[in-house]
Design a protein around this motif. Structure first.
Motif, PDB file in Angstrom:
ATOM      1  N   THR A  14      54.673  47.368  19.937  1.00  0.00           N
ATOM      2  CA  THR A  14      54.373  46.308  18.972  1.00  0.00           C
ATOM      3  C   THR A  14      53.466  46.862  17.877  1.00  0.00           C
ATOM      4  OG1 THR A  14      54.423  44.774  20.837  1.00  0.00           O
ATOM      5  CG2 THR A  14      53.555  43.933  18.734  1.00  0.00           C
ATOM      6  N   ILE A  15      54.045  47.100  16.707  1.00  0.00           N
ATOM      7  CA  ILE A  15      53.285  47.632  15.577  1.00  0.00           C
ATOM      8  C   ILE A  15      53.168  46.528  14.526  1.00  0.00           C
ATOM      9  CG2 ILE A  15      53.218  49.363  13.742  1.00  0.00           C
ATOM     10  CD1 ILE A  15      54.790  51.214  15.636  1.00  0.00           C
ATOM     11  N   ILE A  16      51.938  46.231  14.153  1.00  0.00           N
ATOM     12  CA  ILE A  16      51.666  45.179  13.178  1.00  0.00           C
ATOM     13  C   ILE A  16      51.115  45.842  11.917  1.00  0.00           C
ATOM     14  CG2 ILE A  16      50.300  43.109  12.674  1.00  0.00           C
ATOM     15  CD1 ILE A  16      50.199  42.796  15.836  1.00  0.00           C
ATOM     16  N   VAL A  17      51.782  45.584  10.785  1.00  0.00           N
ATOM     17  CA  VAL A  17      51.354  46.157   9.514  1.00  0.00           C
ATOM     18  C   VAL A  17      50.855  45.026   8.633  1.00  0.00           C
ATOM     19  CG1 VAL A  17      52.061  47.470   7.476  1.00  0.00           C
ATOM     20  CG2 VAL A  17      53.060  48.006   9.703  1.00  0.00           C
ATOM     21  N   GLU A  25      39.082  50.020  -0.363  1.00  0.00           N
ATOM     22  CA  GLU A  25      40.349  50.504  -0.896  1.00  0.00           C
ATOM     23  C   GLU A  25      41.474  49.610  -0.378  1.00  0.00           C
ATOM     24  OE1 GLU A  25      43.062  54.472  -0.403  1.00  0.00           O
ATOM     25  OE2 GLU A  25      40.895  54.727  -0.435  1.00  0.00           O
ATOM     26  N   THR A  26      42.366  49.184  -1.262  1.00  0.00           N
ATOM     27  CA  THR A  26      43.492  48.360  -0.854  1.00  0.00           C
ATOM     28  C   THR A  26      44.610  49.262  -0.348  1.00  0.00           C
ATOM     29  OG1 THR A  26      42.927  46.677  -2.475  1.00  0.00           O
ATOM     30  CG2 THR A  26      45.153  46.625  -1.594  1.00  0.00           C
ATOM     31  N   CYS A  27      45.014  49.020   0.892  1.00  0.00           N
ATOM     32  CA  CYS A  27      46.095  49.804   1.493  1.00  0.00           C
ATOM     33  C   CYS A  27      46.710  48.989   2.633  1.00  0.00           C
ATOM     34  CB  CYS A  27      45.581  51.154   1.984  1.00  0.00           C
ATOM     35  SG  CYS A  27      44.287  51.053   3.226  1.00  0.00           S
ATOM     36  N   PHE A  28      47.617  49.605   3.352  1.00  0.00           N
ATOM     37  CA  PHE A  28      48.274  48.961   4.484  1.00  0.00           C
ATOM     38  C   PHE A  28      47.737  49.555   5.776  1.00  0.00           C
ATOM     39  CE2 PHE A  28      51.069  48.215   0.973  1.00  0.00           C
ATOM     40  CZ  PHE A  28      51.571  46.947   1.204  1.00  0.00           C
ATOM     41  N   GLU A  29      47.464  48.677   6.726  1.00  0.00           N
ATOM     42  CA  GLU A  29      46.970  49.087   8.040  1.00  0.00           C
ATOM     43  C   GLU A  29      48.037  48.776   9.083  1.00  0.00           C
ATOM     44  OE1 GLU A  29      43.000  48.232  10.605  1.00  0.00           O
ATOM     45  OE2 GLU A  29      44.226  46.481  10.125  1.00  0.00           O
ATOM     46  N   ALA A  30      48.330  49.748   9.933  1.00  0.00           N
ATOM     47  CA  ALA A  30      49.273  49.552  11.041  1.00  0.00           C
ATOM     48  C   ALA A  30      48.501  49.707  12.344  1.00  0.00           C
ATOM     49  CB  ALA A  30      50.401  50.565  10.964  1.00  0.00           C
ATOM     50  N   THR A  44      51.811  52.494   1.475  1.00  0.00           N
ATOM     51  CA  THR A  44      52.893  51.509   1.579  1.00  0.00           C
ATOM     52  C   THR A  44      52.988  51.045   3.028  1.00  0.00           C
ATOM     53  OG1 THR A  44      54.617  53.129   2.107  1.00  0.00           O
ATOM     54  CG2 THR A  44      54.190  52.701  -0.256  1.00  0.00           C
ATOM     55  N   ALA A  45      53.652  49.922   3.227  1.00  0.00           N
ATOM     56  CA  ALA A  45      53.845  49.413   4.587  1.00  0.00           C
ATOM     57  C   ALA A  45      54.685  50.389   5.401  1.00  0.00           C
ATOM     58  CB  ALA A  45      54.504  48.040   4.539  1.00  0.00           C
ATOM     59  N   ASP A  46      55.714  50.968   4.779  1.00  0.00           N
ATOM     60  CA  ASP A  46      56.571  51.928   5.485  1.00  0.00           C
ATOM     61  C   ASP A  46      55.800  53.169   5.913  1.00  0.00           C
ATOM     62  OD1 ASP A  46      58.768  50.274   5.262  1.00  0.00           O
ATOM     63  OD2 ASP A  46      59.532  51.254   3.444  1.00  0.00           O
ATOM     64  N   GLU A  47      54.906  53.646   5.050  1.00  0.00           N
ATOM     65  CA  GLU A  47      54.108  54.825   5.373  1.00  0.00           C
ATOM     66  C   GLU A  47      53.175  54.538   6.549  1.00  0.00           C
ATOM     67  OE1 GLU A  47      50.865  57.893   3.324  1.00  0.00           O
ATOM     68  OE2 GLU A  47      51.580  56.160   2.196  1.00  0.00           O
ATOM     69  N   ALA A  48      52.503  53.390   6.528  1.00  0.00           N
ATOM     70  CA  ALA A  48      51.599  53.023   7.619  1.00  0.00           C
ATOM     71  C   ALA A  48      52.375  52.872   8.925  1.00  0.00           C
ATOM     72  CB  ALA A  48      50.846  51.744   7.279  1.00  0.00           C
ATOM     73  N   TYR A  49      53.553  52.254   8.864  1.00  0.00           N
ATOM     74  CA  TYR A  49      54.392  52.071  10.046  1.00  0.00           C
ATOM     75  C   TYR A  49      54.824  53.424  10.610  1.00  0.00           C
ATOM     76  CZ  TYR A  49      58.166  50.433  13.068  1.00  0.00           C
ATOM     77  OH  TYR A  49      58.984  50.199  14.145  1.00  0.00           O
TER      78      TYR A  49
END
Length: 169
Positions: A14-17, A25-30, A44-49
């Motif tokens: 279960t990976i939550i992004v 800094e604004t970014c995506f956390e997974a 990006t969401a894909d990169e964090a995932y």
């Protein structure tokens, strides 16, 4: 690669992004639900995932190399009916019924509320005595007596030789 490694599928975890502000800094956390210490960040969401998937794979390889078990992926909610039948001691049944009546809810709803509270508590609690113990008042000759109500148990609470005998799932 071993047969076990070939069968491992990190995407079952279960990976939550989410997008947010982290360290100004604004970014995506997974994050990975089954591995609470894992947090990966990307532009990006894909990169964090993708980073989280890689971390799950690396964690699996490291744990396997150490002879330890990888936490199993959570089962989807659709695999559960939401119905549980319990056998309780009469005294516990009476106490739960009294508490439900005092709250003005059904016994079923009260038990659901208690389970929700404690499952959330246990997920956040550390394995220290202070955080894993609820204190209640019990009259005795000395005034108030402290009594452990619930204890969070972890794998580290057992002697190593007992843990090593447990088979990985």
């Amino acid at each position: 690669m071993t047969k076990e490694t070939d069968m491992f599928d990190a995407s079952r975890y279960t990976i939550i992004v989410r997008k947010g502000e982290f360290d100004e800094e604004t970014c995506f956390e997974a994050t990975v639900r089954e591995l609470p210490d894992v947090a990966e960040y990307g532009d990006t969401a894909d990169e964090a995932y993708a980073l989280a998937l890689d971390t799950v794979e690396v964690t699996h390889a490291a744990l396997t190399e150490q002879g330890r078990c990888m936490p199993v992926p959570y089962a989807p909610a659709k695999d559960f009916s939401g119905r549980v039948t319990l056998r309780l001691p009469r005294s516990l049944h009476r106490a739960l019924d009294a508490a439900a009546n005092a709250e003005g809810v059904s016994l079923n709803q009260h038990i659901v509320n208690v389970l929700n509270y404690w499952s959330g508590y246990a997920a956040r609690a550390t394995a220290t005595t202070e955080s894993a113990t609820a204190w209640q008042r019990y009259p005795d000759a000395g005034g108030v007596k402290q009594r452990a109500h619930l204890k969070v148990v972890s794998r580290n609470d057992y002697p190593k030789e007992e843990v090593d005998d447990v088979a990985c799932q």
